[in-house]
Structure formats: structure tokens, C-alpha cells
Design an enzyme around this catalytic site. Structure first.
Site, short mmCIF file in Angstrom:
data_model
loop_
_atom_site.label_atom_id
_atom_site.label_comp_id
_atom_site.label_asym_id
_atom_site.label_seq_id
_atom_site.Cartn_x
_atom_site.Cartn_y
_atom_site.Cartn_z
N ASP A 190 2.95 2.73 7.96
CA ASP A 190 1.70 2.00 7.79
C ASP A 190 1.89 0.66 7.08
O ASP A 190 1.69 0.53 5.87
CB ASP A 190 0.67 2.84 7.04
CG ASP A 190 -0.74 2.25 7.18
OD1 ASP A 190 -0.87 1.12 7.69
OD2 ASP A 190 -1.71 2.93 6.78
N ASP A 215 0.84 -1.20 0.00
CA ASP A 215 0.00 0.00 0.00
C ASP A 215 0.88 1.26 0.00
O ASP A 215 0.63 2.20 0.74
CB ASP A 215 -0.93 0.01 1.21
CG ASP A 215 -2.07 1.03 1.06
OD1 ASP A 215 -2.37 1.42 -0.08
OD2 ASP A 215 -2.63 1.43 2.09
#
Length: 339
Positions: A150, A132
Site C-alpha cells: 500500500d 503510512d
């Protein structure tokens, strides 16, 4: 009622709220350096799959230790909610910079890409695929470093039974064709495609593919080549354009062999422009000590210029407001005297 404490950490403010967790700025009792804490939301803490994935995210972060990856400090449980503590990056996300500036110079793009490649190579060496990579997950620190963060949807290739191979995850502007097709073959080249999308956006001011909905964007990722970068940004060197376009190849086998080779190709583009700038970039990357001002890499200058624009604009509006008040007072005085 606002949250005041998480274990031995005093909560200072809420930084962000996601689908599974909230991120807080906090400081440990007896310490002065603030940190960030990601706390699993109580509404999903009873969901076994989400709970286990949060545990896996912690396990992934425990294995990663790199200057271009947000540092992990530890984890715990607070009132049946898992949390972990990480480095607080005080600067700006790349998303914020792009929202502010539209696009950035190709030299700055090279440096950001160079540092992200270093982070990716470290993660890939440990069997971790980010899955991502996007501007919102890249953070620019005040000392001129890029930090990749993240890892909530990251794939641990050593534990495919949990982070399912063949699961479609990611953000559609930056998703590789093999992610869209939910293929089982997810590799380091998948992250390089996403990085290519990010670099393209930095150079042109827009992602390589846009549409009215995700289906239109997915179709372009799968079937349509991106427009040449130099059509949007003529100042971009051909060497850099070739590197980014190779990252955006539909077939993973046609992309750079790994993040290290992509990093080398980016460095070549910078060498052609200014070998001294490359030396400064490498020195900052290798050192934990801040360089003298004259040797600061161009990325720190980018962050400073972004903050300067905001500050300057705020000051300008303040001056304009004050000037307007003064002018109104003068006009009123002149009118009163005339009467």
C-alpha cells in the site's frame, strides 16, 4: 452484478474495498498463479487529482523491486478505470496476527523489524517515503517473509508538486510528529518513527500512545515520551528497547541515521540471543528458495502457530458440539429406559 473479468484477468473474489479502490483476487488467462488487482473505483475515476495520484502510485511501484515489498506486475485501464496488478500475499497481515495474539515474542518482533528495514532502505534509496507504515500494511507470507504494501499515500521526493510536501497523511497511531505538524521536512526518519510505533505494539500489545480521540493521540506523539517497553514486557532485552525508543524520538535527527543502521541495531539484539537464528534469518532473506523445515526462521513459525490456533479452536468447538449431541442422546436413552 458481481465483476467477472478485468481485461484478461478472471476475478475470483473481492479481497478488500478502500476509499479509492477495490482489490480483487484474480488469475490471468492461461496462468495458474493468482494475483491481486487494485481497481480504481468508478466514483472517483473522474476526479483528476485522485486519478493522477493513482498513476503516481503505479509509477512508484514500477521503480521498486525488493523481496520485502509487494511485487508489481503491470497496469492497464478497464472501462475507463485504472488498475494495477500485484503479488498476492497469501498468509496474514500483521494486524491480523496482533488481533489474534495480542503481542508477539521479542525475537519475532526483531525479525519483522529487520525485514521491514530492508524494504524501507530500498524505497528510501529510490526517493520514496511510505508515510503510512502500520500493521495493516505489513503482510506475512507463508514462506516467512514480510511484505510491505500500500504505497497509495507514499511521497515521491522527486515529484513533490503532486504528492504535496506539507500534507498531513497517515494513521494517527503511527504518525511521526513532523507528519502531524504537516511539516515540509518528511524523510526516511519519518518511516522509522512509524516502524518504532509498530515494533512497540508488537512487544507490548498496544501502540505507544492511546486516547479517546485523534487530538489526544496527536498531543502525545508531539509532547509525551512513551512508557518504557520493559514496564509492559520485562522479557524484552534492553538493547532492543533502546533501538525502538530511539526510533520514537520526537526529533528526527535523534532517530537512527537510516533504515540500514536501524536494521543493524536490531540484528545486534538478536545476536545477543542466538547468532544461529540470525544466520537463518539472513539466509531466508537472501534466498528465493524455501529453506528446510529445521532451518525455517521464527517468523514462519509465528504464522503457522497463528493458523494452528485458529484451526485448533475450530476443531475443539466441533468436537465439543459433537460431544454435546452424544451426551444428550445418551441422557434421552437412559431416561426412556428408566420409564
Amino acid at each position: 452484478m458481481s465483476l467477472k473479468w478485468i481485461g484478461e484477468y478472471e476475478v475470483l473474489e473481492t479481497i478488500g474495498i478502500g476509499t479509492v479502490g477495490t482489490i480483487y483476487k484474480a488469475v490471468k488467462t492461461g496462468a495458474t498463479q493468482p494475483v491481486a488487482i487494485k481497481l480504481l473505483l468508478p466514483s472517483v475515476s473522474e476526479n483528476e487529482l485522485i486519478y493522477r495520484r493513482f498513476e503516481r502510485e503505479i509509477e512508484i511501484l514500477e521503480r521498486l523491486n525488493h523481496p520485502n515489498i509487494v511485487r508489481y506486475y503491470g497496469s492497464g485501464k478497464w472501462e475507463n478505470q485504472l488498475y494495477y496488478v500485484m503479488e498476492l500475499v497469501e498468509g496474514a497481515s500483521l494486524r491480523e496476527v496482533l488481533n489474534r495474539k495480542g503481542r508477539i515474542r521479542w525475537q519475532e518482533t526483531v525479525e519483522i523489524g529487520w525485514q521491514v528495514c530492508s524494504a524501507l532502505q530500498h524505497a528510501h534509496n529510490h526517493g520514496i517515503i511510505h508515510r503510512d507504515l502500520k500493521p495493516a500494511n505489513l503482510f506475512l507470507s507463508k514462506d516467512g517473509r514480510v511484505k510491505l504494501g500500500d504505497f497509495g499515500t507514499a511521497l515521491d521526493t522527486a515529484a513533490v508538486n503532486l504528492t504535496e510536501m506539507g500534507l498531513t497523511v497517515g494513521t494517527y497511531y503511527y504518525m511521526a510528529p513532523e507528519q502531524i505538524r504537516a511539516e515540509r521536512r518528511i524523510s526516511g526518519q519519518t518511516d522509522l518513527y512509524s516502524l518504532g510505533c509498530v515494533l512497540y505494539e508488537m512487544l507490548t500489545g498496544q501502540p505507544p500512545f492511546r486516547g479517546e480521540n485523534s487530538a489526544q493521540i496527536f498531543d502525545q506523539h508531539l509532547n509525551i515520551p512513551p512508557f518504557p517497553i520493559r514496564q509492559h514486557s520485562p522479557s524484552c532485552p534492553e538493547t532492543l528497547e533502546r533501538v525502538v525508543m530511539q526510533m520514537l524520538e520526537k526529533n528526527p535527527d535523534n532517530r537512527p541515521f537510516n533504515a540500514r543502521s536501524a536494521q543493524g541495531a536490531l540484528a545486534e539484539a538478536l545476536v545477543e540471543w542466538d547468532e544461529h537464528e540470525l544466520e537463518k534469518m539472513e539466509a531466508q532473506h537472501a534466498s528465493a528458495v524455501e529453506l528446510p523445515e529445521q532451518d525455517q526462521p521464527i517468523l514462519k513459525k509465528l504464522l503457522l502457530s497463528t493458523h494452528h490456533e485458529i484451526t485448533s479452536e475450530d476443531i475443539s468447538w466441533g468436537k465439543l458440539s459433537l460431544l454435546a449431541i452424544v451426551l444428550i442422546a445418551i441422557i434421552s436413552l437412559v431416561t426412556w429406559l428408566a420409564d
